[in-house]
Structures are given as structure tokens and as C-alpha cells.
Design a protein around this motif. Structure first.
Motif, PDB file in Angstrom:
ATOM      1  N   VAL A 113       1.243  17.848 -49.219  1.00  0.00           N
ATOM      2  CA  VAL A 113       0.378  18.112 -50.373  1.00  0.00           C
ATOM      3  C   VAL A 113       1.128  18.149 -51.701  1.00  0.00           C
ATOM      4  N   PRO A 114       2.245  18.894 -51.841  1.00  0.00           N
ATOM      5  CA  PRO A 114       2.893  18.994 -53.172  1.00  0.00           C
ATOM      6  C   PRO A 114       3.276  17.645 -53.758  1.00  0.00           C
ATOM      7  N   SER A 115       3.896  16.782 -52.958  1.00  0.00           N
ATOM      8  CA  SER A 115       4.303  15.472 -53.482  1.00  0.00           C
ATOM      9  C   SER A 115       3.088  14.637 -53.866  1.00  0.00           C
ATOM     10  N   ALA A 116       2.035  14.700 -53.051  1.00  0.00           N
ATOM     11  CA  ALA A 116       0.834  13.917 -53.352  1.00  0.00           C
ATOM     12  C   ALA A 116       0.210  14.359 -54.675  1.00  0.00           C
ATOM     13  N   ILE A 117       0.119  15.652 -54.883  1.00  0.00           N
ATOM     14  CA  ILE A 117      -0.485  16.164 -56.117  1.00  0.00           C
ATOM     15  C   ILE A 117       0.373  15.799 -57.328  1.00  0.00           C
ATOM     16  N   ASN A 118       1.692  15.885 -57.193  1.00  0.00           N
ATOM     17  CA  ASN A 118       2.565  15.513 -58.306  1.00  0.00           C
ATOM     18  C   ASN A 118       2.470  14.032 -58.627  1.00  0.00           C
ATOM     19  N   LEU A 119       2.339  13.190 -57.617  1.00  0.00           N
ATOM     20  CA  LEU A 119       2.176  11.759 -57.867  1.00  0.00           C
ATOM     21  C   LEU A 119       0.845  11.471 -58.550  1.00  0.00           C
ATOM     22  N   LEU A 120      -0.211  12.172 -58.136  1.00  0.00           N
ATOM     23  CA  LEU A 120      -1.508  11.994 -58.799  1.00  0.00           C
ATOM     24  C   LEU A 120      -1.442  12.444 -60.247  1.00  0.00           C
ATOM     25  N   ASP A 121      -0.741  13.547 -60.485  1.00  0.00           N
ATOM     26  CA  ASP A 121      -0.575  14.021 -61.863  1.00  0.00           C
ATOM     27  C   ASP A 121       0.212  13.014 -62.689  1.00  0.00           C
ATOM     28  N   ALA A 122       1.204  12.370 -62.049  1.00  0.00           N
ATOM     29  CA  ALA A 122       2.020  11.388 -62.770  1.00  0.00           C
ATOM     30  C   ALA A 122       1.236  10.137 -63.126  1.00  0.00           C
ATOM     31  N   LEU A 123       0.124   9.872 -62.448  1.00  0.00           N
ATOM     32  CA  LEU A 123      -0.680   8.686 -62.740  1.00  0.00           C
ATOM     33  C   LEU A 123      -1.452   8.798 -64.044  1.00  0.00           C
ATOM     34  N   ASN A 124      -1.250   9.902 -64.742  1.00  0.00           N
ATOM     35  CA  ASN A 124      -1.723  10.072 -66.122  1.00  0.00           C
ATOM     36  C   ASN A 124      -3.242   9.964 -66.272  1.00  0.00           C
ATOM     37  N   PRO A 125      -3.988  10.854 -65.598  1.00  0.00           N
ATOM     38  CA  PRO A 125      -5.438  10.852 -65.815  1.00  0.00           C
ATOM     39  C   PRO A 125      -5.778  11.341 -67.223  1.00  0.00           C
ATOM     40  N   THR A 126      -6.683  10.664 -67.893  1.00  0.00           N
ATOM     41  CA  THR A 126      -7.104  11.035 -69.245  1.00  0.00           C
ATOM     42  C   THR A 126      -8.618  10.985 -69.321  1.00  0.00           C
ATOM     43  N   ARG A 127      -9.165  11.457 -70.441  1.00  0.00           N
ATOM     44  CA  ARG A 127     -10.625  11.388 -70.617  1.00  0.00           C
ATOM     45  C   ARG A 127     -11.098   9.957 -70.794  1.00  0.00           C
ATOM     46  N   ARG A 128     -10.195   9.089 -71.185  1.00  0.00           N
ATOM     47  CA  ARG A 128     -10.548   7.683 -71.334  1.00  0.00           C
ATOM     48  C   ARG A 128     -10.458   6.954 -69.999  1.00  0.00           C
ATOM     49  N   SER A 129      -9.483   7.337 -69.193  1.00  0.00           N
ATOM     50  CA  SER A 129      -9.257   6.699 -67.889  1.00  0.00           C
ATOM     51  C   SER A 129      -9.129   7.796 -66.839  1.00  0.00           C
ATOM     52  N   HIS A 130     -10.258   8.129 -66.201  1.00  0.00           N
ATOM     53  CA  HIS A 130     -10.266   9.197 -65.204  1.00  0.00           C
ATOM     54  C   HIS A 130      -9.534   8.774 -63.934  1.00  0.00           C
ATOM     55  N   LEU A 131      -9.164   9.766 -63.150  1.00  0.00           N
ATOM     56  CA  LEU A 131      -8.568   9.537 -61.843  1.00  0.00           C
ATOM     57  C   LEU A 131      -9.555  10.019 -60.786  1.00  0.00           C
ATOM     58  N   VAL A 132     -10.069   9.108 -59.986  1.00  0.00           N
ATOM     59  CA  VAL A 132     -11.020   9.433 -58.923  1.00  0.00           C
ATOM     60  C   VAL A 132     -10.247   9.442 -57.609  1.00  0.00           C
ATOM     61  N   VAL A 133     -10.099  10.627 -57.016  1.00  0.00           N
ATOM     62  CA  VAL A 133      -9.265  10.811 -55.841  1.00  0.00           C
ATOM     63  C   VAL A 133     -10.133  11.051 -54.619  1.00  0.00           C
ATOM     64  N   TYR A 134      -9.861  10.304 -53.575  1.00  0.00           N
ATOM     65  CA  TYR A 134     -10.488  10.530 -52.274  1.00  0.00           C
ATOM     66  C   TYR A 134      -9.395  11.040 -51.341  1.00  0.00           C
ATOM     67  N   MET A 135      -9.403  12.347 -51.096  1.00  0.00           N
ATOM     68  CA  MET A 135      -8.406  12.963 -50.234  1.00  0.00           C
ATOM     69  C   MET A 135      -8.887  12.903 -48.790  1.00  0.00           C
ATOM     70  N   LEU A 136      -8.065  12.332 -47.920  1.00  0.00           N
ATOM     71  CA  LEU A 136      -8.434  12.182 -46.509  1.00  0.00           C
ATOM     72  C   LEU A 136      -7.390  12.889 -45.653  1.00  0.00           C
ATOM     73  N   HIS A 137      -7.803  13.991 -45.023  1.00  0.00           N
ATOM     74  CA  HIS A 137      -6.920  14.717 -44.113  1.00  0.00           C
ATOM     75  C   HIS A 137      -7.038  14.071 -42.736  1.00  0.00           C
ATOM     76  N   LEU A 138      -5.934  13.559 -42.212  1.00  0.00           N
ATOM     77  CA  LEU A 138      -5.926  12.858 -40.933  1.00  0.00           C
ATOM     78  C   LEU A 138      -5.554  13.839 -39.828  1.00  0.00           C
ATOM     79  N   VAL A 139      -6.494  14.083 -38.916  1.00  0.00           N
ATOM     80  CA  VAL A 139      -6.303  15.030 -37.817  1.00  0.00           C
ATOM     81  C   VAL A 139      -6.411  14.260 -36.512  1.00  0.00           C
ATOM     82  N   GLU A 140      -5.403  14.403 -35.668  1.00  0.00           N
ATOM     83  CA  GLU A 140      -5.418  13.689 -34.390  1.00  0.00           C
ATOM     84  C   GLU A 140      -6.410  14.326 -33.437  1.00  0.00           C
ATOM     85  N   LEU A 141      -7.229  13.489 -32.832  1.00  0.00           N
ATOM     86  CA  LEU A 141      -8.178  13.931 -31.817  1.00  0.00           C
ATOM     87  C   LEU A 141      -7.658  13.500 -30.462  1.00  0.00           C
TER      88      LEU A 141
END
Length: 818
Positions: free
Chosen positions: A482-510
Motif C-alpha cells: 500500500v505505501p508505495s502504491a499511494i506514493n506513486l499515485l501521489d507522484a502522478l500529480n492529480p490536479t483539478r484540471r486533470s483528475h486521477l481516477v483510481v481503481y484499487m483491486l485487492h487480489l485475494v487467493e481463493l
């Protein structure tokens, strides 16, 4: 010396085969109670096959071995396991190996039927119990009007056609087996949800949109078929049969109530007492298995079939982890490959080489294929009415004709109850073999994996305008990602002009064979038992969105699925949400000195499938020890340093434009390092070099007047020079980005082949990940999406880009309103 007298259910059919196996009136078997174990070996003159245990072991080995052999032989032809099982049973049976009298009397003597019956009974009890466990009751809630319409029409049309055909044959043709036609046709019209689910598993379609539609449709058809069977029993003109059916139905209702109010609550209590994320406790597993045996005993005592109670018990027990997956994991192997081969062998032993009349064979074969045609046409017509794609409509009609051990068991029961004869049993088995062996390759062709995720335009960050919203699918395996993923998303520079739409998918083995789930966690929705392990991850991403000043929209999902097919959830979600980038964690973790910390082979397999099939660009995140950016980039006191290593090719161009988007962040310093050869460019690389030059020019225009960006060009001779340059970077960067694939003709990468032990990261990516000079830097290895159905579409990039982001803007708008 005593004896045991028993009456196995299939001895009459086996002994009446007409090939000299005893008297036709022979219905009982006597065996000596003291001939169980062979205490003396063959060297002392003993005959092991005259004792029950050695004989059973040999029978188990032969039955399982022949089925395994057929499964391996038929695998290149794309045939499912049920075809191998039926063929294995027929080869062993009275028309195959047992046709030889010496083999039959030595390996499958009548005295051995007693133990075979016991093993087969255990197999049926646990097989039907597993079918119930794998049948997720929550699918009933997912049956919409479309699925109900397709499923019910398929079952009803097949029933109508069978009735019309049976009446016609009874009135106009004088054949001896006409009274069995309707029962045989009625059995074939029944659509079994578990058998459809099993075939979807083997076709790797269980996670696809088509797979979910097929599951819902077959469940709806199952419900309609059960209701029709109950009504048929109630309105049967035979009063005695009606009274017996009513009594049995009453007993079944009582059992269901007991299961719901006793076993269901007991299993939910076990879930609450079991540690979250852990397999079911051993004491709970033993309790449930004892419950299965007791329920089977009660069914026999009450006059029901032995499989009814275990199936209902499995159906009531919650599927999935921890109960369902643990039970399936413990029982599936021994049931499928030890007990059930005996079941198929017994089917083969009673399927003799009957010399039936041609008219009887044709009439019974025709009723089976009329039933299959009715199911196919019913599903096809209603699917077209609901405007499903023709490929899905055809496949849906075909897969509803899938059959398996459940239908074989029903045929065997009906023969024992004298509702069908031996000829009908033979025709039913052969037709089942033919139908399943035909429909499976056709479905495989219609849903070929190479065509499933083909799109008509590139979905990349490079081809996305800077002012448009960026859709990113983030895959998370555990909380450490989680920490690295959130920091990378933050680094992608979301702004009010260019939003960041994130689809978080938790992969759980069945584990096991329970039904997979793709759970959409809506806001303020209570967490379920199965998704409770996702709650901390979801909360972390929600907090990130709340602190982003309405520039980030988070949509959280959990995929609970076997790791063999979980990549379909990733690719399907990326396809549906029109993502431009997928972030996935690497299967290895390194210390800051480059030493391997941990490795997970299953994650490597998932990532490999994602790289092969993803409908957009992919970036794999390589962790190197504890990152020095554990806090948010925005709130970090020091600047966040990023380096892009550019050698050439589409993957490096994609990494460069991801860096260009990040360069807009006020707390990021970007260094772009382009490596150039000091020799002439090979002829086959001239076009790629031209594209590289154009991309670099566009990159420099984007970052013009940005004092936080440095552009450096380095001329190197070969791979050794590349490594020297990478080493000179030292531990000065927090994030290093590089492309995954490079042309083998490039001299810059030729010397790195010996370093490349892992194809997931490519040559340069592997050097960076396993080096001892990068410190704690995160390594981001990028692969650009290049698999498009029509390359000409790229000539209209502006239009494509706009259309590709309408859904992303709508999703962001909806989430921000919420």
C-alpha cells in the motif's frame, strides 16, 4: 470362518452381461470375513488378489491411472476432464478391459463389488457435498431479469420439445423402449449449475463477464428445473407415487430447515471464532466431516438418496474462505482422483455391449439431441432478444449443455429405480460423451485468450493528453504494497484540471473450487466476512482520496479468485474502466544492498499473465527495502527525486511520458537520462530511432520552463558502459523508471543478457532491481500497451483520446458528488 452376505446395487447388471459371468438369478455375494489382509507374500504361495485390501489398491491404481492417462492424451485436443473420466470408465468396463474374462475375474471379480460399493458410496457422498459447497447461494441474488429469462426459456423449451417428441414416438412408433424416452429426455433437459461452473473453470472463463452471465443463467435454469420436477411429482397420476413423492419432499423441507437453523448458524459461529485470513481450524473441519457422514446416514434411514443430504448441507454452508475453500482444498483431490474413478469404473462395468435394435438406438439418441437443441435454441433466442453479442449468445447456448458426474449419477439412480433400462443408460452415457466433447472445443475457439482483451486503440499514458483525467488500476496483494502504491499515485500529480481516477483491486487467493468473487466496495457499505481482510487497505486509499482536495477518485474492489485465473479480473476491470495504466507489485522484494528478501511464485505467475493480456500499459513496482518516502510526497520536507533511464523503444517512451506527468508535481525533481550509441544505428532500428527522437522532442516541449527537470544525454559503447552509467547514479534517487522490453539489436543492452535472470523486468530493470548501488529507490518497470486490433486507429489519436476518457470523467464526477 464366517461369511458376509451383501446385495450390491449393480451386480445384476454386471452378472447379466451375457459373457459367462454367473447365473442370471445371481443376486447375492458371499465373501469370507477373514480374507481382508494378505499377511503372507507371493513368495509363500499366497494370492494377493484373493484378499480385499490388495485387490482394492490395485483397482484404485488402475482406475485412477487410466483416467490420468486419458486426461493427458486429450489435453492437447482441449477436452475437459469429464470426457477423460467417461472414456476411462468405458475402457475399464464390460465393453473394454473387462470384456477379457481373465482380466475381469482377476481384477474386478463379483466378490470385489462389496468394497467397490463402499468406496463408491463414500465418493458420491463427498462429491455431492463438494458440489453443494462450491454452489454459492449468493448467486441467487445476482439473477436478474436477463439471466432468469435465458435460463427459464432454455429449460422450458427443451422440456416442451421432449414432451412433443415422446408423445409422437409413443403414438406413432411401436418400439419397446418408448416408455423410457420421456424420463431420459427429462434428465437431459435439466441444466446443472455445478457442471456449468466446473466447465467454466476448465475453460478459464469463470472470472470473465461471460462466465458470470453463464453462472447466473444456469442457476436460474436450475431453479426452474427443480420447480418443474416437484410439480411433476405432485401431479403424477399414480397416487402411490404421489404420496411417496410428497413424503420425500416433506422430509427434504424438514432437512433444509434443520440445516438453515442449526448447521448454517453453527458454520457462521465457526467463521467468527476462526482467525481472519487463516484456514479453518482442524477441529471445525473434523466436526463438519462428521456432520456430512451423519447427514448421509439420516438420508438412507429416511428413504432418500444418499447424496441429497450432503448436497443440501454443502449448499447451506458458506462458500469461499475460510470454510468452503478449506473443505474443498482438503477433499477435492482425494474425492476426484481416488473415490470418483471407482464411480466411473462402475459406470463402465454396467455399460455392456448391448445389441440393441437400431430403431431403439436412434429414437433414444434423438431425444437426447432434441433436448440439447432445445436448451441451445432457448438460450440463443432470448440472448438475441436481449441484444447480447452473437458470440456470447452462441457460447451461452452451448455451455448450458455441459454435463458431468451429476448427470451420470442421476442416470444410474433412474436405472436402479427401473425408470429407464440399460439401453437408455448406455445411450445417455455415449451421448453425454459426444455432446461435451463437441461443445468444449467450440467454446474454446469462440473465447480464444489471445482475442479476449484486444482493443481498437492504444491505452497508454503517452497517448493521453496532459489535461485529461488519468485512469489507473492499482493491484494490491497485501498491506505491504500500500505505501508505495499511494506514493506513486501521489507522484502522478492529480490536479483539478486533470483528475486521477483510481481503481484499487485487492487480489485475494481463493483456495479450492469455490465460486470466485469480484466485490465492489461502495461507500458506507458494510464489509462482508469474505472481504474483511480488505478493510485496512480500503481505508488507506480512502484516506488518501480525502486528503487530495477532491483531485483523486477512489473506487475499491476485491477479487477473490484462484491465482490461476485472477488475472482475468485484473484485465477485465482494466478493459471495462478504460484504464491507461496498471500498477502491479513485483513478486520479489529486495534489501537495499540488492539481496533477495522474499519471493512468491504464485504472484510471479499472475504478473506474467497480466503482462501477456493486459489491455493497457503496465508498470511493475519493485520494492527495495524500506523506502525513505514512507510519508506522503506532498508533505515530505525534501524533494522527491525521480530518474528516467531512456534507452529506446515503446516501453521507454511510455516511462518517459509517465515521468513527464509526474514532473508537474511541485515537490518532484525529475532527471531524464538518455543513453545513445556511439555507432551507427542498425537498419532495422532506424524507424524506432525516429519515433524515439520525436517522442523526446515532445517530452522537452512538455517540460519546457520547468526548472525541476534535467535532461541528460550519455553516449555509451555497449552493455558494460550502460552498467557503469547506472552505477554512477548511486543512491541519489527515490524512484527510477525504465522500460521493460528493448530491442536485442541494441548494443546498449547486449552485454546485459547475463544479468537478466528474470524476464518480468527486462535486462536493465533486473540490473536496477538486484543492484547494490541503488539504495532504497523504488524501481518502476514499464511496458507500453501495443496490442491493438487496428493500427490505423492511431492516426486519429486526438479523437480516440477524448472518447477514451469520457467514462473516466463520469466516474470521477460521480465519486466526487458522493
Amino acid at each position: 470362518m464366517g461369511s458376509i452376505v451383501m446385495e450390491p446395487e449393480d451386480i445384476a447388471a454386471y452378472s447379466n452381461d451375457g459373457i459367462g459371468h454367473g447365473s442370471n438369478n445371481f443376486t447375492k455375494i458371499c465373501i469370507f470375513a477373514n480374507r481382508i489382509h494378505c499377511n503372507n507374500g507371493v513368495f509363500s504361495g499366497a494370492k494377493p488378489l484373493e484378499f480385499s485390501v490388495p485387490l482394492l489398491l490395485l483397482q484404485l491404481g488402475i482406475c485412477s491411472g487410466i483416467i490420468i492417462l486419458f486426461s493427458q492424451l486429450l489435453k492437447p485436443l482441449g477436452q475437459p476432464l469429464i470426457v477423460s473420466q467417461i472414456m476411462g470408465g468405458l475402457v475399464i468396463g464390460a465393453s473394454g478391459l473387462c470384456y477379457m474374462e481373465k482380466f475381469r475375474e482377476a481384477v474386478f471379480p463379483l466378490s470385489g463389488f462389496i468394497v467397490l460399493d463402499v468406496v463408491s458410496a463414500f465418493g458420491r457422498v463427498f462429491y455431492f457435498f463438494l458440489i453443494g459447497v462450491q454452489t454459492d447461494i449468493s448467486f441467487v441474488k445476482n439473477i436478474d431479469k436477463k439471466a432468469f429469462g435465458i435460463g427459464s426459456c432454455s429449460a422450458v423449451l427443451a422440456t416442451i420439445l421432449v414432451i412433443i417428441y415422446s408423445v409422437f414416438v409413443a403414438n406413432f412408433l411401436d418400439i419397446q423402449s418408448s416408455k423410457y424416452l420421456f424420463v431420459l429426455g427429462q434428465l437431459e433437459t435439466f441444466i446443472n449449475f455445478p457442471m456449468v461452473s466446473s466447465l467454466l473453470y476448465e475453460l478459464h472463463l469463470i472470472n470473465s463477464e461471460f462466465g458470470r452471465m453463464a453462472l447466473s443463467t444456469s442457476m436460474a435454469s436450475n431453479i426452474v428445473g427443480i420447480c418443474l420436477s416437484i410439480l411433476g411429482g405432485i401431479f403424477d397420476p399414480n397416487g402411490e407415487t404421489r404420496q411417496e413423492d410428497l413424503s420425500k419432499n416433506l422430509v427434504i423441507v424438514v432437512l433444509i430447515l434443520v440445516f438453515i437453523f442449526v448447521f448454517r448458524h453453527a458454520s457462521l459461529w465457526m467463521i467468527r471464532k476462526n482467525p481472519i485470513g487463516q484456514p479453518l481450524k482442524e477441529c471445525f473441519v473434523i466436526t463438519l466431516l462428521l456432520g456430512v457422514l451423519m447427514v448421509a446416514f439420516c438420508c438412507q434411514a429416511l428413504g432418500l438418496q444418499i447424496y441429497v443430504g450432503p448436497f443440501l448441507l454443502g449448499f447451506i454452508i458458506p462458500s469461499g474462505p475460510p470454510i468452503g475453500s478449506t473443505l474443498v482444498e482438503r477433499l477435492d483431490f482425494i474425492t476426484s482422483w481416488v473415490f470418483m474413478p471407482i464411480f466411473f469404473a462402475k459406470i463402465g462395468l454396467i455399460v455392456n455391449n448391448y445389441t440393441m435394435k437400431l430403431i431403439n438406438f436412434l429414437c433414444m439418441t434423438l431425444v437426447v439431441f432434441i433436448s440439447a437443441l432445445g436448451k441451445f435454441l432457448g438460450a440463443l433466442m432470448i440472448s438475441i432478444y436481449y441484444k447480447l453479442p452473437m458470440k456470447d449468445a452462441l457460447s451461452l447456448g452451448l455451455i448450458l449443455n455441459s454435463q458431468g458426474a451429476l448427470e451420470l449419477g442421476m442416470l444410474k439412480i433412474k436405472r436402479r429405480e427401473k425408470m429407464i433400462d440399460e439401453e437408455a443408460l448406455v445411450v445417455g452415457c455415449i451421448c453425454m460423451l459426444v455432446i461435451v466433447s463437441i461443445i468444449t472445443p467450440v467454446i474454446r475457439y469462440l473465447f480464444h485468450p489471445s482475442r479476449r482483451y484486444i482493443v481498437y486503440k492504444k491505452r497508454t499514458v503517452m497517448h493521453l493528453r496532459q489535461e485529461f483525467d488519468l485512469c489507473v488500476l492499482v493491484c494490491i496483494y497485501d498491506q505491504e504494497d500500500v505505501p508505495s502504491a499511494i506514493n506513486l499515485l501521489d507522484a502522478l500529480n492529480p490536479t483539478r484540471r486533470s483528475h486521477l481516477v483510481v481503481y484499487m483491486l485487492h487480489l485475494v487467493e481463493l483456495l479450492g473450487r469455490s465460486q470466485p468473487k469480484l466485490i465492489h466496495h461502495k461507500h458506507r457499505k458494510a464489509m462482508t466476512l469474505r472481504s474483511s481482510s480488505s478493510e485496512p487497505i480500503i481505508n488507506a486509499f480512502k484516506y488518501f482520496a480525502e486528503s487530495s482536495n477532491e483531485t483523486v477518485a477512489i473506487n475499491s474492489f476485491t477479487a477473490v479468485s484462484p491465482f490461476k485465473t485472477i488475472h482475468d479480473d485484473v484485465c477485465s476491470l482494466a478493459l471495462d474502466k478504460k484504464s491507461s495504466l496498471i500498477l502491479v507489485p513485483f513478486h520479489k522484494r529486495f534489501h537495499s544492498n540488492g539481496v533477495l528478501s522474499s519471493s512468491k511464485h504464485k504472484i510471479k505467475m499472475v504478473n506474467h499473465h497480466i503482462f501477456e493480456k493486459a489491455p493497457c500499459s503496465i508498470a511493475i513496482v519493485v520494492e527495495r527495502g524500506f523506502s525513505n518516502v514512507s510519508k506522503s510526497i506532498t508533505n515530505h520536507l525534501q524533494s522527491f527525486k525521480i530518474a528516467v533511464v531512456f534507452v529506446g523503444g515503446p516501453d521507454d517512451r511510455e516511462a518517459m511520458f509517465i515521468g513527464a506527468r509526474m514532473a508537474g508535481h511541485f515537490n518532484i525533481n525529475l532527471t531524464m537520462i538518455r543513453l545513445l550509441e556511439n555507432e551507427n544505428v542498425p537498419r532495422e532500428e532506424i524507424e524506432e530511432r525516429r519515433l524515439d527522437d520525436e517522442a523526446v522532442v515532445e517530452f522537452r516541449q512538455i517540460i519546457a520552463n520547468n526548472h525541476r527537470v534535467r535532461y541528460i544525454e550519455e553516449v555509451v559503447k555497449d552493455g558494460t558502459g550502460t552498467i557503469s552509467m547506472l552505477r554512477s547514479m548511486g543512491s541519489n534517487f527515490d524512484l527510477v523508471m525504465v522500460g521493460r522490453r528493448h530491442s536485442p539489436c541494441l548494443a546498449l543492452a547486449q552485454g546485459l543478457v547475463l544479468w537478466n535472470e528474470c524476464t518480468e523486468l527486462g535486462a536493465i530493470g533486473e540490473v536496477l532491481a538486484s543492484s547494490d548501488f541503488m539504495g532504497n529507490a523504488i524501481i518502476l518497470v514499464v511496458q507500453q500497451h501495443t496490442r491493438v486490433a487496428n493500427e490505423d486507429q492511431e492516426n486519429h489519436q486526438e479523437t480516440i483520446i477524448f472518447m477514451d476518457n469520457i467514462d473516466a470523467k463520469d466516474d470521477a464526477k460521480d465519486l466526487f458528488i458522493q
